[in-house]
Design an enzyme around this catalytic site. Structure first.
Site, PDB file in Angstrom:
ATOM      1  N   HIS A 116      -2.336   3.746   3.069  1.00 28.11           N
ATOM      2  CA  HIS A 116      -2.517   2.604   2.418  1.00 28.11           C
ATOM      3  C   HIS A 116      -4.041   2.236   2.885  1.00 28.11           C
ATOM      4  CE1 HIS A 116      -0.849  -1.441   0.673  1.00 28.11           C
ATOM      5  NE2 HIS A 116      -2.136  -1.333   0.698  1.00 28.11           N
TER       6      HIS A 116
ATOM      7  N   HIS B  96      -7.888   0.773   1.490  1.00 27.50           N
ATOM      8  CA  HIS B  96      -8.833   0.346   0.272  1.00 27.50           C
ATOM      9  C   HIS B  96     -10.388   0.451   0.578  1.00 27.50           C
ATOM     10  CE1 HIS B  96      -5.641  -2.073  -1.473  1.00 27.50           C
ATOM     11  NE2 HIS B  96      -5.237  -2.433  -0.321  1.00 27.50           N
ATOM     12  N   LEU B  97     -10.669   1.706  -0.218  1.00 29.21           N
ATOM     13  CA  LEU B  97     -12.121   2.243   0.260  1.00 29.21           C
ATOM     14  C   LEU B  97     -12.963   1.581  -0.831  1.00 29.21           C
ATOM     15  CD1 LEU B  97     -11.459   5.837   1.276  1.00 29.21           C
ATOM     16  CD2 LEU B  97     -11.337   3.870   2.521  1.00 29.21           C
TER      17      LEU B  97
ATOM     18  N   ASN C 200      -6.954   0.098  -6.514  1.00 24.10           N
ATOM     19  CA  ASN C 200      -7.435  -1.116  -7.174  1.00 24.10           C
ATOM     20  C   ASN C 200      -8.821  -1.473  -7.079  1.00 24.10           C
ATOM     21  OD1 ASN C 200      -7.142  -1.429  -4.498  1.00 24.10           O
ATOM     22  ND2 ASN C 200      -6.632  -3.686  -4.539  1.00 24.10           N
TER      23      ASN C 200
ATOM     24  N   HIS D   8       3.825  -3.448  -4.101  1.00 20.17           N
ATOM     25  CA  HIS D   8       3.530  -4.444  -3.239  1.00 20.17           C
ATOM     26  C   HIS D   8       4.406  -5.730  -3.588  1.00 20.17           C
ATOM     27  CE1 HIS D   8      -0.062  -7.635  -2.001  1.00 20.17           C
ATOM     28  NE2 HIS D   8       1.186  -8.449  -2.190  1.00 20.17           N
TER      29      HIS D   8
ATOM     30  N   HIS E 214       3.735  -2.506   3.272  1.00 24.47           N
ATOM     31  CA  HIS E 214       3.176  -3.578   4.085  1.00 24.47           C
ATOM     32  C   HIS E 214       4.323  -4.458   4.322  1.00 24.47           C
ATOM     33  CE1 HIS E 214       1.942  -5.386   0.196  1.00 24.47           C
ATOM     34  NE2 HIS E 214       1.049  -4.846   0.170  1.00 24.47           N
TER      35      HIS E 214
ATOM     36  N   ASP F 162      -3.360  -0.569   5.699  1.00 23.10           N
ATOM     37  CA  ASP F 162      -3.619  -1.591   4.593  1.00 23.10           C
ATOM     38  C   ASP F 162      -5.132  -1.995   4.856  1.00 23.10           C
ATOM     39  OD1 ASP F 162      -3.879  -3.391   2.209  1.00 23.10           O
ATOM     40  OD2 ASP F 162      -2.307  -4.728   2.842  1.00 23.10           O
TER      41      ASP F 162
ATOM     42  N   HIS G 165     -13.792  -6.465   3.347  1.00 32.31           N
ATOM     43  CA  HIS G 165     -14.689  -7.418   2.338  1.00 32.31           C
ATOM     44  C   HIS G 165     -15.933  -7.598   3.253  1.00 32.31           C
ATOM     45  CE1 HIS G 165     -11.504  -8.130  -0.382  1.00 32.31           C
ATOM     46  NE2 HIS G 165     -10.747  -8.410   0.797  1.00 32.31           N
TER      47      HIS G 165
END
Lengths: 302, 426
Positions: free
Chosen positions: B55, B57-58, B89, B174, B233, B306, B310
């Site tokens: 999990h 987010h790249l 996403n 999720h 998660h 996860d 940002h």
């Protein structure tokens, strides 16, 4: 104290000393020339990321009455519209030599965050649903004028407790000064807990034998979010003459404003002799003068 | 040929050694040494199979200012990960076979950790129309999920589970009830009341897990192939209990927990720092303890990061506006090695399993152990302690809730199929 963010960690003595100063300031405001030189050379910025004319004017007047320079930053007409961050806004003001920041924001914690970014004193002018310490101070001041003491007095706070910074700070401060605070509101608008207050969905329980009643504003958003039906609220929670009869005779009525007449409060009560709303507004300036005085006098200028 | 000398071995089967691990042709050739051009002294260190993150987010494509494949996959190998599942996403979401292929090809050319893209379960992750699961699988997708969004339409989720079942693709959820969660930014309860922040109640997670388990029962009854549901998660005691009961009843469900839910609680929000704003939110100590139980008893199959980078400017907004997410690829293992194994005696073998065979099972991959002939995707871990220094991160998110925490168990050498992709031996 370096900042006024809330009353966590404050002692009763500290609060009473602040209220004593407010009494002196109140006298200044009765004079023909309502101005003292106490804060000459200091600069106070009102930084309102969330609009509020009343609180901003009250703070600005308080600063001017003490001869401070005042700059005012309002979100609607500012660089925020161009995407500037809160942090950059505050750093810009700091570079211009501001000594104290009065910060209002719709999110809890912004004044706390600000203390990590600027060196000046930070005064919480209301942050989200969390705290509104100067409102609580002016409410306490007004109640002390009317009741003499808060020790053992029962104060009812009625309305949307969950979303109210006025209720949160009020419960914190009034209980610190010895009052028994009862917060009443619809179950969907009550928090699970609120330090300093007894929570109840029964309006009667809060009003019964109350020495003072504070009525909160019910915002339209709560109805829109499906949390409560307006007519249900009015029927069950509006403070009316009839319901107020449960309280002690002549128990004073407070409202932080702006008021929705005939929603949270029966219209005729708003204009009755029991209403201390105008007194609250007048005391607000004195209390804010006292806060600025305590935070700035003796501090090195920026 | 590489020889790692005098190193302890840890995998899901246990701890042994010391051994002299000889690596060549992408495989472990021997555990008893041999001739090699490059010799690494593994004294005091331990060697584990390469980690798999289920999990992460790249952010590529679309939000490369937060992270991209290079920075994200470099962060991964520095964290000991040889394989990583990227969440779909992105902007636009990964919902076509072309998008999956493009990611895989670009990642392969980088030669860092191997990327296994997850694809969206529904078009644009809107929860309405299913994506072409068969074609996505063919393109290389290993998992279907609308992560970041909640699947409000249970019927679509059911159809998604049915369509994915014969392909052997798990569907990850999720699990938060959007209505109960509302605009919550932290755990609901007395602390949220005190801090005046909108609360996201634990019941929002439990309610959605309960619903999704019923959806899984429905799909199981209707499908000859086994539909597989993966709960992402997991953060609450109650949610964990629901998964535990479901597993006992034999339902094909798996679950993961994150490094932040395992090491932090809602108390962190007292400073009003949006660095700690994450969805689902940090919970209470009782929930955290329950998750640790879940790691031990097998209710939880994997620790998944996860990793949600940002920009710092975004994370310095106010708590209502700052985005949700905590980055952790580079600290996940050292953090849990230190906080769980060193400080609480959590068994090292199980911890390593939660980073290796546990997540591999979720994806239906065979186990990976340290034995002759096994693929040489490995990580060498050093017990030497040092503080977390976000300014040195490979990730573009150069901040961390764990900044300054002194941790051991840092990856000093990472190999993907025999090739060194990260080296910090000095």
């Amino acid at each position: 104290m370096r900042h006024l963010l809330d009353f966590q960690g404050w002692s009763r003595t500290e609060v009473e000393s602040l209220l004593d100063t407010a009494r002196v300031m109140r006298e200044v405001l009765e004079r023909p020339i309502k101005k003292v030189p106490a804060l000459q050379g200091f600069t106070v910025a009102t930084v309102f990321f969330e609009p509020s004319t009343r609180t901003r004017i009250s703070f600005e007047l308080a600063a001017r009455r003490m001869s401070a320079d005042v700059v005012s930053f309002a979100a609607q007409t500012s660089s925020l519209q161009k995407g500037e961050s809160y942090k950059d806004t505050l750093l810009t003001l700091e570079a211009m030599g501001v000594d104290a920041y009065v910060i209002r924001a719709d999110s809890a914690g912004v004044p706390h965050q600000a203390t990590r970014w600027v060196k000046g004193a930070v005064i919480n002018g209301g942050d989200g649903r969390r705290a509104h310490p100067t409102q609580a101070l002016l409410d306490a001041y007004t109640l002390l004028e009317a009741l003499g003491t808060l020790e053992g007095k029962k104060v009812a706070i009625v309305g949307d407790i969950l979303h109210s910074r006025v209720a949160r700070s009020g419960a914190e401060l009034l209980s610190l000064l010895g009052a028994q605070v009862f917060c009443a509101g619809p179950p969907s608008l009550l928090p699970q807990s609120l330090p300093g207050a007894h929570l109840t969905p029964r309006l009667e329980e809060a009003l019964e034998e109350a020495d003072a009643v504070m009525v909160l504003r019910l915002q339209k958003e709560r109805m829109e979010a499906g949390l409560v039906h307006l007519e249900d609220y009015v029927a069950r929670y509006q403070v009316t003459e009839k319901r107020l009869a449960l309280a002690k005779p002549q128990a004073p009525l407070l409202h932080p404003g702006p008021m929705n007449r005939d929603v949270e409060l029966e219209g005729t009560l708003a204009d009755s002799a029991r209403s201390l709303v105008n007194r609250q507004v007048q005391n607000g300036v004195a209390v804010r003068m006292a806060v600025l005085y305590h935070l700035l006098v003796g501090r090195e200028k920026a | 040929m590489i020889l790692i000398r005098n190193v302890r071995l840890v995998d899901a089967r246990g701890e042994r050694g010391p051994a002299d691990v000889l690596i060549g042709e992408g495989r472990i050739l021997s555990l008893e040494g041999g001739e090699a051009k490059q010799v690494v002294d593994g004294t005091g260190c331990f060697l584990a199979p390469g980690f798999l993150d289920l999990h992460a987010h790249l952010r590529e494509p679309g939000e490369e200012v937060k992270e991209d494949l290079f920075s994200g996959l470099l962060a991964a190998v520095r964290g000991g990960y040889t394989d990583l599942v990227s969440m779909p996403n992105t902007k636009p979401p990964v919902d076509t076979p072309e998008a999956v292929r493009a990611l895989k090809e670009k990642a392969k050319a980088l030669g860092l950790a191997r990327l296994h893209p997850a694809a969206a379960l529904t078009e644009k992750q809107e929860g309405k129309t299913l994506t072409p699961a068969g074609l996505l699988r063919e393109a290389g997708a290993v998992l279907l999920t609308d992560d970041g969004r909640t699947n409000e339409d249970a019927g679509v989720l059911a159809a998604g589970l049915l369509m994915a079942a014969p392909l052997g693709l798990p569907v990850a959820v999720h699990a938060e009830d959007a209505g109960l969660r509302r605009n919550g930014v932290m755990n609901d309860g007395p602390l949220a009341d005190l801090l005046g922040l909108p609360g996201n109640p634990p019941e929002a997670e439990a309610a959605r897990i309960a619903r999704d388990l019923e959806v899984l029962r429905y799909a199981l009854r209707r499908s000859p192939a086994t539909p597989r549901l993966h709960v992402q998660h997991l953060s609450t005691k109650r949610g964990l209990e629901l998964v535990r009961e479901a597993k006992r009843a034999g339902l094909p469900v798996t679950a993961e927990a994150t490094p932040h839910h395992l090491t932090l609680t809602e108390e962190a929000l007292r400073t009003f720092d949006p660095l700690f704003k994450v969805a689902p939110p940090l919970r209470g100590e009782e929930d955290r303890e329950a998750l640790l139980e879940g790691l031990l008893d097998g209710t939880l199959d994997a620790i998944a990061t996860d990793h949600a980078p940002h920009t710092l400017a975004e994370k310095e907004k106010d708590l209502l506006r700052a985005p949700f997410g905590i980055p952790s690829l580079e600290v996940a293992f050292p953090l849990l090695y230190t906080e769980l194994h060193l400080k609480r005696g959590f068994p090292l073998q199980r911890l390593v399993e939660l980073f290796t065979d546990g997540p591999r099972r979720v994806l239906g991959l065979p186990p990976l152990h340290l034995e002759e002939g096994a693929e040489a995707s490995l990580v060498l871990l050093s017990p030497k302690e040092r503080p977390v220094d976000p300014s040195a991160f490979a990730s573009k998110a150069r901040y961390s809730p764990w900044a300054g925490w002194v941790l051991g168990g840092w990856p000093v050498l990472t190999l993907v199929a025999g090739r060194i992709v990260h080296e910090a031996l000095k």
